[in-house]
Design an enzyme around this catalytic site. Sequence first.
Site: not given
Ligand code: PGA
Length: 244
Positions: A9-11, A95, A97, A166, A172, A208, A229-230
């Site tokens: 997930n590049w966000k 998600h 977010e 999640e 993050g 994470s 994500g990251g």
């Molecule tokens: P993260 O994000 O790996 O940076 O914690 C995961 C996500 O939000 O899908």
Amino acid sequence: MRRKLVAGNWKMNGDLATNARLLDRLAGAWTRAERRSLAVCVPAPYLAQAQAALQDSAVAWGAQDVSEHRSGAYTGDVSAGMLVEFGCRYAIVGHSERRQGHGETDARVAAKARAALTAGLTPIACVGETLDERERGDTEAIVRRQLAALIAVLGGDTGRIVVAYEPVWAIGTGRTAEPADAQAVHTKLRAQLLAAGAGAVSILYGGSVKAANAAALLAMPDIDGALVGGASLDADEFLAIGRA
Ligand code: PGA
């Protein structure tokens, strides 16, 4: 059969030049012989770029959100049909977010999952508790409610989705759920899916995930993959998670 999937997930990250390097690395390094599926969920403006770079590769791509509507006066939204035109296989829905920053309710998330399925996409539906909710001991009740809303709308099609657990406090933050704690939640989700006739749904863990902790998480019996994500922005990290 439960499919093994590692999805990035590049966000809201990337630019044309950086994406080109990352996509080319993934396309060149990931083969059809791998034991898991690998996918990247990119910002909507980069879908054409992902399609061009990945179409002859073993890497799939998708979007980070999708509208619950087919078309019309929904400024800024992107329909499932549009995502299909760009070759997407997946769309993340719900998600945290988006639930937090865009006020998406359980019902809206379920409508988005329905719209994705109708268009032929696989929704990756996210559930998870906040730190407050975890500290109050409400983790199970929260994820049960979130998944129940999906099952209520999807009914017999629930088996066609992917679920991602999640925990919001792990996203993050560098704080990962202990593999056994994540497994405990996945077990509950699995039982709820089984009761809905969807016991073969893949349940990913997200929050994470890095190359260093992926193997321990992915070794758990009910963790079928990861939503990353990251670490999905770094080709070496992401490939190592895919192979963990
Ligand atoms: P993260 O994000 O790996 O940076 O914690 C995961 C996500 O939000 O899908």
